[in-house]
Design an enzyme around this catalytic site. Structure first.
Site, PDB file in Angstrom:
ATOM      1  N   ASP A   1      25.240 -21.655  -8.860  1.00 30.40           N
ATOM      2  CA  ASP A   1      24.906 -20.157  -9.378  1.00 30.40           C
ATOM      3  C   ASP A   1      23.977 -19.673  -8.469  1.00 30.40           C
ATOM      4  O   ASP A   1      23.067 -20.469  -8.005  1.00 30.40           O
ATOM      5  CB  ASP A   1      24.715 -20.460 -10.686  1.00 30.40           C
ATOM      6  CG  ASP A   1      24.699 -19.006 -11.560  1.00 30.40           C
ATOM      7  OD1 ASP A   1      25.196 -18.083 -11.115  1.00 30.40           O
ATOM      8  OD2 ASP A   1      24.305 -19.088 -12.722  1.00 30.40           O
TER       9      ASP A   1
ATOM     10  N   ASN B   1      24.387 -16.960  -6.005  1.00 30.14           N
ATOM     11  CA  ASN B   1      24.625 -16.293  -4.537  1.00 30.14           C
ATOM     12  C   ASN B   1      24.363 -15.021  -4.663  1.00 30.14           C
ATOM     13  O   ASN B   1      23.930 -14.636  -3.803  1.00 30.14           O
ATOM     14  CB  ASN B   1      26.335 -16.434  -4.435  1.00 30.14           C
ATOM     15  CG  ASN B   1      26.546 -18.140  -4.194  1.00 30.14           C
ATOM     16  OD1 ASN B   1      25.734 -18.941  -3.925  1.00 30.14           O
ATOM     17  ND2 ASN B   1      27.740 -18.271  -4.076  1.00 30.14           N
TER      18      ASN B   1
ATOM     19  N   SER C   1      35.662 -19.602 -11.689  1.00 31.80           N
ATOM     20  CA  SER C   1      36.001 -19.575 -13.098  1.00 31.80           C
ATOM     21  C   SER C   1      37.102 -18.771 -13.418  1.00 31.80           C
ATOM     22  O   SER C   1      37.344 -17.736 -12.663  1.00 31.80           O
ATOM     23  CB  SER C   1      34.990 -19.210 -13.917  1.00 31.80           C
ATOM     24  OG  SER C   1      34.479 -18.048 -14.007  1.00 31.80           O
TER      25      SER C   1
ATOM     26  N   ASN D   1      35.873 -15.354 -13.376  1.00 29.79           N
ATOM     27  CA  ASN D   1      35.475 -14.735 -12.279  1.00 29.79           C
ATOM     28  C   ASN D   1      36.643 -13.735 -11.693  1.00 29.79           C
ATOM     29  O   ASN D   1      36.242 -12.846 -10.835  1.00 29.79           O
ATOM     30  CB  ASN D   1      35.061 -15.664 -11.232  1.00 29.79           C
ATOM     31  CG  ASN D   1      33.829 -16.449 -11.333  1.00 29.79           C
ATOM     32  OD1 ASN D   1      33.682 -17.447 -11.072  1.00 29.79           O
ATOM     33  ND2 ASN D   1      33.051 -15.632 -12.041  1.00 29.79           N
ATOM     34  N   TRP D   2      37.917 -13.839 -12.350  1.00 33.24           N
ATOM     35  CA  TRP D   2      38.769 -12.743 -11.810  1.00 33.24           C
ATOM     36  C   TRP D   2      38.421 -11.507 -12.070  1.00 33.24           C
ATOM     37  O   TRP D   2      39.119 -10.635 -11.711  1.00 33.24           O
ATOM     38  CB  TRP D   2      40.139 -13.231 -12.389  1.00 33.24           C
ATOM     39  CG  TRP D   2      40.910 -14.563 -11.959  1.00 33.24           C
ATOM     40  CD1 TRP D   2      40.885 -15.778 -12.792  1.00 33.24           C
ATOM     41  CD2 TRP D   2      41.263 -14.803 -10.790  1.00 33.24           C
ATOM     42  NE1 TRP D   2      41.466 -16.468 -11.973  1.00 33.24           N
ATOM     43  CE2 TRP D   2      41.788 -16.170 -10.525  1.00 33.24           C
ATOM     44  CE3 TRP D   2      41.263 -14.011  -9.478  1.00 33.24           C
ATOM     45  CZ2 TRP D   2      42.194 -16.523  -9.556  1.00 33.24           C
ATOM     46  CZ3 TRP D   2      42.034 -14.599  -8.310  1.00 33.24           C
ATOM     47  CH2 TRP D   2      42.270 -15.853  -8.441  1.00 33.24           C
TER      48      TRP D   2
HETATM   49  C1  FPP Z   1      27.862 -18.143  -8.511  1.00 28.39           C
HETATM   50  O1  FPP Z   1      26.858 -17.124  -7.958  1.00 28.39           O
HETATM   51  C2  FPP Z   1      28.859 -18.432  -7.502  1.00 28.39           C
HETATM   52  C3  FPP Z   1      30.094 -18.342  -7.507  1.00 28.39           C
HETATM   53  C4  FPP Z   1      30.942 -17.287  -8.551  1.00 28.39           C
HETATM   54  C5  FPP Z   1      31.208 -19.034  -6.601  1.00 28.39           C
HETATM   55  C6  FPP Z   1      30.580 -19.926  -5.992  1.00 28.39           C
HETATM   56  C7  FPP Z   1      31.165 -19.665  -4.636  1.00 28.39           C
HETATM   57  C8  FPP Z   1      30.869 -20.175  -3.492  1.00 28.39           C
HETATM   58  C9  FPP Z   1      29.610 -21.105  -3.207  1.00 28.39           C
HETATM   59  C10 FPP Z   1      31.596 -19.883  -2.364  1.00 28.39           C
HETATM   60  C11 FPP Z   1      32.869 -20.545  -2.096  1.00 28.39           C
HETATM   61  C12 FPP Z   1      33.245 -21.780  -2.311  1.00 28.39           C
HETATM   62  C13 FPP Z   1      33.852 -22.750  -1.690  1.00 28.39           C
HETATM   63  C14 FPP Z   1      33.869 -24.084  -1.993  1.00 28.39           C
HETATM   64  C15 FPP Z   1      34.411 -22.153  -0.368  1.00 28.39           C
HETATM   65  P1  FPP Z   1      27.128 -15.710  -8.562  1.00 28.39           P
HETATM   66  O2  FPP Z   1      27.784 -14.611  -7.811  1.00 28.39           O
HETATM   67  O3  FPP Z   1      27.301 -16.025 -10.033  1.00 28.39           O
HETATM   68  O4  FPP Z   1      25.449 -15.499  -8.380  1.00 28.39           O
HETATM   69  P2  FPP Z   1      24.783 -14.318  -9.466  1.00 28.39           P
HETATM   70  O5  FPP Z   1      24.919 -15.100 -10.847  1.00 28.39           O
HETATM   71  O6  FPP Z   1      23.181 -14.645  -8.903  1.00 28.39           O
HETATM   72  O7  FPP Z   1      25.248 -13.171  -9.555  1.00 28.39           O
END
Ligand code: FPP
Length: 250
Positions: free
Chosen positions: A20, A22, A65, A68-69
Site C-alpha cells: 500500500d 504507491n 483487489s 480496484n476496478w
Molecule cells: C496500493 O497503492 C497499491 C496498489 C493498488 C497496487 C499495487 C501495485 C503495484 C505494486 C504495481 C503493480 C504490481 C505488479 C506485481 C506488477 P495505492 O495506489 O492504494 O496507494 P495510496 O493508498 O497511497 O493511494
C-alpha cells in the site's frame, strides 16, 4: 555469515504482503500516481528476489483487489499495462531463481492479453521447486468465500458431498489458495491497519505487522525488520504458553 544465519532462523514459511501507499508516495513528490506504481514494481522485483534468496517458501502479494476496478479508468489501464510488462520481463528471472508463479483471484475479470500472459508464466514456471510467488489479482476474499460456499452447496446438491463432510480442510481446498499453506506473517505498508478483504479465512492465526513505510520505499532493511519482529512473536494458536512449552519439551 552470522547475520545471514540469524536472518534465516524461524522464517515465516508463507509471507503475505498488502503493498500500500504507491499513490501517496507519488503525491508527496508531486508526481502522477502511476509513477508510484512504477516505483512499486521495482520494490516488487527486489522483495521477490530477496525472499527467494533467503528461503521464504511462499510469497503472496496483493497487487489488485476486486474493488480496484472502480479506480479511474486511466489508472486501471496503467496498472494492467505495468502488470503485463512485469510478467513478460520477470519470467526469465523467475526461471533463474527457481520461482514458481501462481495467481489467485477472478481471472475472468482481467483483460485477455494480461490473463494469457499470466497463464503462460504459470505454465513455464510450473516445474520450479523454489519459492512460490502468488499475485492476488482482481482478488476479494468475501467473493472467494462466497464462490467456495456455492461450489460446496452444488456438490451437496449433486450428492457428491454430505454436509458432514464439510470440514475446515475441505473448505480450504475449495478456495483459490488450495495449494498454499496459510500465511504465517502478513505485512501491510503505508500505515493503514486493516485487512481490506484480503485472505480473511487464511489469516485466522497469522501474525500481523504494520509499517508506516510506503511500498515504493520498502526495501531489504524494512523486510528484515518485519522478519526480526516476527521472530520474536510467540505463536500460541489458542493454547497457553505453558502448554506450548511442554509440547516443544516433549
Ligand atoms: C496500493 O497503492 C497499491 C496498489 C493498488 C497496487 C499495487 C501495485 C503495484 C505494486 C504495481 C503493480 C504490481 C505488479 C506485481 C506488477 P495505492 O495506489 O492504494 O496507494 P495510496 O493508498 O497511497 O493511494
Amino acid at each position: 555469515m552470522a547475520f545471514e544465519a540469524t536472518l534465516k532462523e524461524n522464517l515465516p514459511r508463507h509471507l503475505a504482503i498488502i503493498m500500500d501507499g504507491n499513490g501517496r508516495w507519488a503525491k508527496a513528490r508531486m508526481l502522477p500516481r502511476i509513477m508510484g506504481h512504477r516505483k512499486g514494481v521495482q520494490t516488487v522485483r527486489l522483495i521477490v528476489e530477496e525472499c527467494s534468496r533467503i528461503g521464504i517458501g511462499y510469497l503472496t502479494l496483493f497487487a489488485f483487489s476486486s474493488e480496484n476496478w472502480s479506480r479511474p479508468k486511466t489508472e486501471v489501464r496503467s496498472l494492467m499495462s505495468l502488470l503485463k510488462k512485469y510478467i513478460k520481463m520477470e519470467v526469465p528471472r523467475m526461471m533463474a531463481n527457481n520461482i514458481r508463479f501462481n495467481v489467485i483471484g477472478n481471472r475472468n475479470d482481467l483483460p485477455e492479453d494480461v490473463a494469457a500472459g499470466l497463464d503462460d508464466a504459470m505454465r513455464v514456471t510450473a516445474g520450479n521447486s523454489g519459492m512460490t510467488l502468488t499475485l492476488a489479482l482482481s482478488y476479494g476474499s468475501r467473493q472467494e468465500l462466497l464462490q467456495a460456499t456455492k461450489f460446496i452447496a452444488e456438490e451437496v446438491r449433486n450428492g457428491l458431498l454430505s454436509p458432514d463432510d464439510i470440514t475446515e480442510e475441505l473448505f480450504s481446498s475449495r478456495l483459490y489458495t488450495t495449494s498454499l499453506p496459510d500465511p504465517d506473517l502478513l505485512v501491510r505498508t503505508s500505515g493503514e491497519m486493516r485487512i481490506s478483504n484480503f485472505l480473511l479465512w487464511q489469516l485466522a492465526y497469522t501474525e500481523l505487522y504494520f509499517t508506516d513505510v510506503k511500498w515504493p520505499d520498502f526495501n531489504r532493511d524494512e523486510l528484515y525488520k518485519a522478519l526480526a519482529n516476527y521472530r520474536q512473536r510467540e505463536r500460541r494458536f489458542g493454547l497457553t504458553s505453558d502448554q506450548l512449552r511442554s509440547a516443544t519439551d516433549n
